[in-house]
Design an enzyme around this catalytic site. Structure first.
Site, PDB file in Angstrom:
ATOM      1  N   ILE A 429       0.815  -1.214   0.000  1.00  0.00           N
ATOM      2  CA  ILE A 429       0.000   0.000   0.000  1.00  0.00           C
ATOM      3  C   ILE A 429       0.849   1.265   0.000  1.00  0.00           C
ATOM      4  CG2 ILE A 429      -1.934   1.159   1.173  1.00  0.00           C
ATOM      5  CD1 ILE A 429      -2.565  -1.584  -0.094  1.00  0.00           C
ATOM      6  N   SER A 431       3.817   2.438   2.362  1.00  0.00           N
ATOM      7  CA  SER A 431       4.908   2.623   3.305  1.00  0.00           C
ATOM      8  C   SER A 431       5.499   1.274   3.714  1.00  0.00           C
ATOM      9  CB  SER A 431       4.413   3.367   4.541  1.00  0.00           C
ATOM     10  OG  SER A 431       3.342   2.686   5.131  1.00  0.00           O
ATOM     11  N   ASP A 597      -4.083   8.005  -2.356  1.00  0.00           N
ATOM     12  CA  ASP A 597      -4.746   7.443  -1.175  1.00  0.00           C
ATOM     13  C   ASP A 597      -5.919   8.299  -0.734  1.00  0.00           C
ATOM     14  OD1 ASP A 597      -2.982   5.291  -0.835  1.00  0.00           O
ATOM     15  OD2 ASP A 597      -1.535   6.546   0.222  1.00  0.00           O
ATOM     16  N   GLU A 663      -9.030  -2.341   2.976  1.00  0.00           N
ATOM     17  CA  GLU A 663      -8.862  -3.205   4.136  1.00  0.00           C
ATOM     18  C   GLU A 663     -10.003  -4.215   4.194  1.00  0.00           C
ATOM     19  OE1 GLU A 663      -8.135  -1.035   7.751  1.00  0.00           O
ATOM     20  OE2 GLU A 663      -9.234  -2.541   8.889  1.00  0.00           O
ATOM     21  N   HIS A 692      -2.592  -4.163  11.258  1.00  0.00           N
ATOM     22  CA  HIS A 692      -2.759  -3.587  12.597  1.00  0.00           C
ATOM     23  C   HIS A 692      -2.300  -4.548  13.681  1.00  0.00           C
ATOM     24  CE1 HIS A 692      -5.584  -1.331  10.052  1.00  0.00           C
ATOM     25  NE2 HIS A 692      -5.127  -0.325  10.753  1.00  0.00           N
TER      26      HIS A 692
HETATM   27  N1  GLN Z   1       0.219   5.019   1.424  1.00  0.00           N
HETATM   28  C1  GLN Z   1      -0.039   5.109   2.817  1.00  0.00           C
HETATM   29  C2  GLN Z   1       0.839   4.138   3.577  1.00  0.00           C
HETATM   30  O1  GLN Z   1       1.097   3.093   3.085  1.00  0.00           O
HETATM   31  C3  GLN Z   1      -1.491   4.821   3.138  1.00  0.00           C
HETATM   32  C4  GLN Z   1      -1.779   4.986   4.597  1.00  0.00           C
HETATM   33  C5  GLN Z   1      -3.245   4.873   4.972  1.00  0.00           C
HETATM   34  O2  GLN Z   1      -4.058   4.441   4.210  1.00  0.00           O
HETATM   35  N2  GLN Z   1      -3.606   5.258   6.172  1.00  0.00           N
HETATM   36  O3  GLN Z   1       1.276   4.412   4.650  1.00  0.00           O
HETATM   37 ZN    ZN Z   2      -5.009   2.431   4.788  1.00  0.00          ZN
END
Ligand code: GLN
Ligand code: ZN
Length: 753
Positions: A429, A431, A597, A663, A692
């Site tokens: 996603i 990071s 995002d 998610e 998480h």
């Molecule tokens: N691109 C962001 C990451 O990977 C997305 C974070 C998020 O959706 N809260 O950290």
């Molecule tokens: Zn997210």
């Protein structure tokens, strides 16, 4: 005229509570040290309210974690899985909030408090719930205030809102417990009779869509509560929106006072005044509890005078809602531009505003203050940074075609064949773990002990490293890992015009977690490319497609304090244009895949269902504006953190991204229900790795999640990815988890080829 605020932030001006809580959880501080900290925050908050000349101080608004959880404890609404633990202790309380790793007891669910960024613990109610007056926190804190010489106004989550927000276990209808819950509330209120003039019962659910069960019960509940309160008067507090459908039941509640939010819900003030019962007092919520802007006294006084003309003495003045949602004290902002600072008010200053407005309305002269306020408001409205002609005319000139990709998805899909992606492509996603090393380098760079050149070199090494790792893992679409970003909104805000940042503008998000939202004070534009160099560098290191990573306009808006002199939709459009510029530059630089995002997409939703379409119209339009300039052959991704996806799937489809990642692993693919009667038109990656949790998902469990999903989503449109970014995880968890994830994708490829 009486003056009050509906509640005060409890984290402390320097996040003292956060620090004390975390030290306590780690075992570094004793309970009595934590209590000590809490007590001093409460005393401070009360002193602030009293010093501001408020007629009483809010009690019971303090919380170690969350005021809804406190209400659960008060009512003994303790879910079965915590029943074997010692009851009514702080340890069990925290376990309910946070779960327990060791014993595997999971925490209670948490969700957003209406449309704020505050998260409350969702009460769990089952058939065998027997409400009992157990938690005496509010009583104790009220006595504490009295002993310290303050005039308390206890604040409780009202019984209707409590049950409306509760989740019935196994389909149980929570309203069946309303009589028993009301009895406990009655016992609580009795204790205040004779010691408090007012008791505030928060019923924000009245400003939202209240279920028929709640509407039916309302009159009877409040009749009993009014009787129980004895000599104390009940203030029925509503906020976040107008009362509309529930106005009549609120006016007929029999309570001595009704509080309304005149900032977000003033639309029907005339109707309220026309219908207002003879024996009721109106509490006018004039000072916004959810932003950081100074109150416009002249404007507020016009409204107050109008109410006064109709109700005379039968009114008081308050904050619009609890100040929980604004930062604590502006005086701690040392570095802020002094002109901008003069436009702002945090919770401490908002108390002073309420006090002053009340005094002015009752005829006390405040000429100097009024003049200072007028000047501050004028300075803000005339500041050249607020209105940039070029930005305004650029937004004016937006044409319909700018909201449209060149071709529909089917043709785009063909144009994107050059990406040569396999079936079930894998990606992450954005990071990767923000290691101690990365955080240290950022801190040293900020402090000036690491030079810019060295910091840049460090980040480049990080990027090269995560690319090597991703190649070794065999992922199909790579990311640069976002090591240069501390926060997905702040990082962009810092590079955009129209934003500023506070040093201490913290607001509680949940428990000990606080956020420091950027402030959008002026027209937004992008003076220079923000991410291009990083992504270009990353792409230069690999033959695989590199996904450029941006934060979307709606999320930037939702996670900032936004100017209040322009519609939010308009601010969002400006941000969208800035992101559009960045998207163009990334494409120009040869980036084939760009992810925008929108983690907060559903957070901006109005609390009333009938206003949602309008929101989705402009929110979707902003996203499309930000992303539609690219060629068909460029693939646009978006990502959303799961939140009532099923209800908004159509709006999400309207965003017309080529790929969405979302998610879903925690809910065990509950999300798939949405696909039963709606065919999602483009590609989708349902998260199979719950980021998480520190747990490493096995191949088997990922396969079973994916097999489930395959029944709903055609294999040509199916991506394999984690739930969200990996920045909070350790490499020790990430590597084996992603190894499993890639292996599972390979297995599916074989099976479904
Ligand atoms: N691109 C962001 C990451 O990977 C997305 C974070 C998020 O959706 N809260 O950290
Ligand atoms: Zn997210």
């Amino acid at each position: 005229m009486q003056k009050h605020v509906l509640g005060f932030p409890r984290i402390g001006a320097h996040r003292e509570l956060k620090k004390a809580l975390e030290a306590f959880w780690k075992g570094e501080q004793s309970l009595s040290q934590l209590d000590e900290c809490a007590k001093s925050i409460r005393l401070n908050n009360w002193k602030t309210q009293k010093d501001a000349g408020l007629s009483f101080v809010a009690t019971g608004d303090f919380s170690y974690y969350d005021h809804v959880l406190d209400t659960c404890v008060m009512l003994d609404a303790i879910p079965g899985r915590f029943r074997h633990l010692p009851q009514n202790t702080v340890e069990t309380y925290f376990m309910m909030a946070r779960g327990d790793q060791e014993t595997g007891i999971h925490a209670m669910e948490m969700t957003k408090w209406f449309n704020t960024n505050y998260h409350y613990i969702v009460p769990e109610i089952s058939e065998d719930f027997q409400p009992k007056f157990v938690g005496r926190k509010i009583i104790n804190e009220t006595h504490e205030a009295i002993e310290a010489g303050f005039n308390p106004k206890p604040v409780l989550v009202g019984p209707i809102t409590f049950l409306a927000l509760a989740k019935g276990k196994n389909g149980f209808d929570c309203w069946e417990k309303i009589d028993a819950v009301t009895k406990v509330y009655a016992e609580v209120l009795q204790e205040f009779s004779g010691i408090c003039e007012w008791i505030q019962l928060d019923e924000p659910i009245l400003s939202s869509d209240l279920a028929p069960g709640g509407r039916a019960a309302f009159a009877n509940v409040y009749q009993q509560l009014n009787a129980a309160a004895g000599s104390a008067k009940l203030l029925l507090a509503t906020y976040f929106d107008a009362l509309d459908d529930n106005l009549d039941i609120a006016l007929a509640s029999g309570c001595a006072g009704l509080h309304i939010d005149l900032v977000r819900g003033g639309a029907n003030l005339d109707e309220i005044l026309a219908k207002f019962p003879e024996n009721m007092i109106l509490s006018a919520g004039m000072v916004e509890g959810r932003n950081i802007w100074k109150n416009d006294f002249a404007k507020s006084l016009t409204v107050l005078r109008k109410i006064q003309a109709k109700l005379g003495e039968r009114m008081m003045i308050g904050s619009s809602c609890s100040l929980l949602h604004s930062p604590v004290d502006l005086t701690n902002e040392i570095k802020l531009d002094s002109t901008i600072k003069n436009w702002m008010a945090f919770a401490v200053q908002k108390c002073v505003e309420v006090g002053m407005l009340g005094n002015i309305a009752s005829g006390i002269a405040y000429d100097a203050e009024l003049e200072a306020n007028r000047k501050a408001i004028q300075s803000r409205h005339t500041d050249p940074r607020l209105h940039c002609h070029a930005i305004a005319s650029r937004v004016q000139a937006i044409t319909d075609d700018m909201y449209q990709r060149k071709s529909p998805y089917k043709l785009r899909k063909q144009a994107q064949a050059w990406l040569a992606l396999p079936l079930f492509p894998t990606t992450t996603i954005g990071s990767f773990p923000q290691t101690a090393e990365i955080r240290r380098a950022r801190r040293d760079f900020k402090r000036g002990t690491l030079s810019n050149t060295d910091y840049q070199a460090f980040l480049r090494r990080e990027i090269a490293d995560v690319i090597k790792k991703q190649e070794a893992l065999g992922l199909d679409v790579l990311v640069h890992g976002e090591p240069e970003r501390n926060d997905m909104v702040e990082y962009f805000g810092q590079q955009l015009n129209g934003f500023c940042f506070t040093e201490n503008g913290w607001v509680q998000s949940y428990g000990s977690r606080c956020v420091k939202p950027p402030v959008i004070y002026g027209d937004v534009s992008r003076p220079a490319p923000m991410t291009v160099e990083w992504i270009k560098y990353a792409q230069s290191l690999t033959k695989k497609p590199m996904k450029g990573m941006l934060t979307g306009p709606v999320t930037i808006l939702c996670w900032s304090f936004v100017r209040d002199d322009m519609p939010r939709s308009q601010v969002c459009k400006q941000i969208a244009m800035a992101i559009r510029d960045e998207v163009d530059d990334l494409e120009q630089a040869g980036i084939k895949i760009i992810q925008i995002d929108e983690a907060a997409f559903s957070e901006g939703m109005p609390i009333k269902e009938r206003e949602r379409d309008e929101y989705f119209n402009w929110a979707v339009a902003s996203f499309r504006l930000a992303t539609s300039s690219v060629k068909d052959s460029t693939q646009i991704h978006t990502h959303m953190c799961y939140s009532e996806f099923n209800k908004i799937i159509r709006a999400i489809a309207d965003m017309d991204a080529d790929v969405i990642s979302i998610e879903s692993s925690r809910s065990k693919m509950e999300i798939l229900e949405a696909f039963r009667d709606f065919e999602y038109p483009t590609e989708i990656g349902l998260g199979v790795y719950d980021i998480h949790s520190p747990r490493i998902p096995s191949q088997n469990e990922m396969v079973s999640l994916l097999e489930k999903a395959c029944a709903f989503i055609p294999k040509e449109r199916f991506w394999v990815n984690p739930d969200c970014g990996l920045k909070t995880r350790d490499w020790a968890e990430v590597m084996p988890s992603l190894t499993n994830l890639v292996a599972v994708a390979h297995e599916l490829r074989k099976k479904y080829r």
